[in-house]
Enzyme design. Sequence first.
Site, PDB file in Angstrom:
ATOM      1  N   ARG A  63      -2.071 -17.129  17.431  1.00  0.00           N
ATOM      2  CA  ARG A  63      -1.550 -16.741  16.117  1.00  0.00           C
ATOM      3  C   ARG A  63      -0.493 -17.722  15.620  1.00  0.00           C
ATOM      4  O   ARG A  63      -0.396 -18.005  14.436  1.00  0.00           O
ATOM      5  CB  ARG A  63      -0.949 -15.335  16.179  1.00  0.00           C
ATOM      6  N   LEU A  91       2.254 -12.219   8.287  1.00  0.00           N
ATOM      7  CA  LEU A  91       2.604 -13.631   8.442  1.00  0.00           C
ATOM      8  C   LEU A  91       3.687 -13.796   9.496  1.00  0.00           C
ATOM      9  O   LEU A  91       4.636 -13.008   9.560  1.00  0.00           O
ATOM     10  CB  LEU A  91       3.107 -14.192   7.110  1.00  0.00           C
ATOM     11  N   HIS A 107       2.882  -3.838  -3.151  1.00  0.00           N
ATOM     12  CA  HIS A 107       2.488  -2.740  -2.268  1.00  0.00           C
ATOM     13  C   HIS A 107       2.321  -1.472  -3.114  1.00  0.00           C
ATOM     14  O   HIS A 107       3.193  -1.164  -3.942  1.00  0.00           O
ATOM     15  CB  HIS A 107       3.560  -2.534  -1.199  1.00  0.00           C
ATOM     16  N   ASP A 143       6.579  -4.850   4.859  1.00  0.00           N
ATOM     17  CA  ASP A 143       6.875  -3.916   3.752  1.00  0.00           C
ATOM     18  C   ASP A 143       8.368  -3.620   3.666  1.00  0.00           C
ATOM     19  O   ASP A 143       8.781  -2.469   3.504  1.00  0.00           O
ATOM     20  CB  ASP A 143       6.084  -2.601   3.916  1.00  0.00           C
ATOM     21  N   GLU A 172       0.010  -2.328 -11.178  1.00  0.00           N
ATOM     22  CA  GLU A 172       0.080  -3.575 -10.390  1.00  0.00           C
ATOM     23  C   GLU A 172      -0.260  -4.784 -11.253  1.00  0.00           C
ATOM     24  O   GLU A 172       0.437  -5.798 -11.228  1.00  0.00           O
ATOM     25  CB  GLU A 172      -0.887  -3.516  -9.204  1.00  0.00           C
TER      26      GLU A 172
HETATM   27  C1  GAR Z   1      -3.299  -3.954  -3.857  1.00  0.00           C
HETATM   28  O1  GAR Z   1      -3.337  -2.608  -4.260  1.00  0.00           O
HETATM   29  C2  GAR Z   1      -2.004  -4.258  -3.132  1.00  0.00           C
HETATM   30  O2  GAR Z   1      -0.933  -3.508  -3.613  1.00  0.00           O
HETATM   31  C3  GAR Z   1      -2.368  -3.877  -1.727  1.00  0.00           C
HETATM   32  O3  GAR Z   1      -3.667  -4.357  -1.552  1.00  0.00           O
HETATM   33  C4  GAR Z   1      -4.366  -4.218  -2.789  1.00  0.00           C
HETATM   34  C5  GAR Z   1      -5.178  -5.461  -3.069  1.00  0.00           C
HETATM   35  O4  GAR Z   1      -5.999  -5.253  -4.174  1.00  0.00           O
HETATM   36  N1  GAR Z   1      -1.459  -4.450  -0.791  1.00  0.00           N
HETATM   37  C6  GAR Z   1      -0.994  -3.811   0.287  1.00  0.00           C
HETATM   38  O5  GAR Z   1      -1.333  -2.688   0.592  1.00  0.00           O
HETATM   39  C7  GAR Z   1       0.006  -4.613   1.101  1.00  0.00           C
HETATM   40  N2  GAR Z   1       0.621  -3.819   2.110  1.00  0.00           N
HETATM   41  P1  GAR Z   1      -6.707  -6.453  -4.911  1.00  0.00           P
HETATM   42  O6  GAR Z   1      -7.447  -7.256  -3.827  1.00  0.00           O
HETATM   43  O7  GAR Z   1      -7.655  -5.810  -5.866  1.00  0.00           O
HETATM   44  O8  GAR Z   1      -5.653  -7.250  -5.584  1.00  0.00           O
END
Ligand code: GAR
Length: 203
Positions: A63, A91, A107, A143, A172
């Site tokens: 990793r 990461l 998130h 997070d 988002e």
């Molecule tokens: C999003 O809803 C983002 O908030 C979440 O993954 C999704 C990706 O959607 N991220 C997490 O849960 C990070 N912990 P997308 O591929 O349609 O952008």
Amino acid sequence: MDVRVAVLASGTGSNLQALLDDPTVGPAIALVVSDRPKAVALERARAREVNAVALTPAGYESREAFDRGLLDVLEEAGIDVVMLAGYMLILGPVVVRAFPDRMLNIHPSLLPAFPGAHPVRDALAWGARVTGVTVHLVDEEVDHGPIVLQEAVAIEPGDDEDSLYRRIQEIEHRIYPRAARLLGEGRLKVEGRRVHVLGEEGR
Ligand code: GAR
């Protein structure tokens, strides 16, 4: 916006699309990286003629070696700002430390509530009345970093995971480009856990 942005995405990439479609952020996106060679996100990047790279831990002996390989790719592309958009790998410190206060994550909950992999399902199962979206700076804990933007979403009695997630994603797609603009324009000032948005009173 005078920075070079990389977006890291594992899946569908609807947030990547919102970033690509933003007239300020889109032209600044110089690189898209995915840990999944078949991710739709990579197709979205190629459709805009943005350099799209698949980089999987399986291709590396450890990793740590993967993290160093990822950092090399980011540095070779002259990246200033990294945006995680549904990037499902955690990461390593070598990558996170290379972009202090210059890496964002989005998130689908109001952190610190409902961290982890199933925040929408977890908010419903908990019986929460309100959940939402958090954009935060990335630090070495998952997070966890300082919060840049948050917006709440009311949970309605008839909601299931799909209906609630649809409303969350609308938010988002609106606030992640805004966060990218604020960071890219140098308008975020970080003081400990507080992030001040310059030019906005009372932040
Ligand atoms: C999003 O809803 C983002 O908030 C979440 O993954 C999704 C990706 O959607 N991220 C997490 O849960 C990070 N912990 P997308 O591929 O349609 O952008």
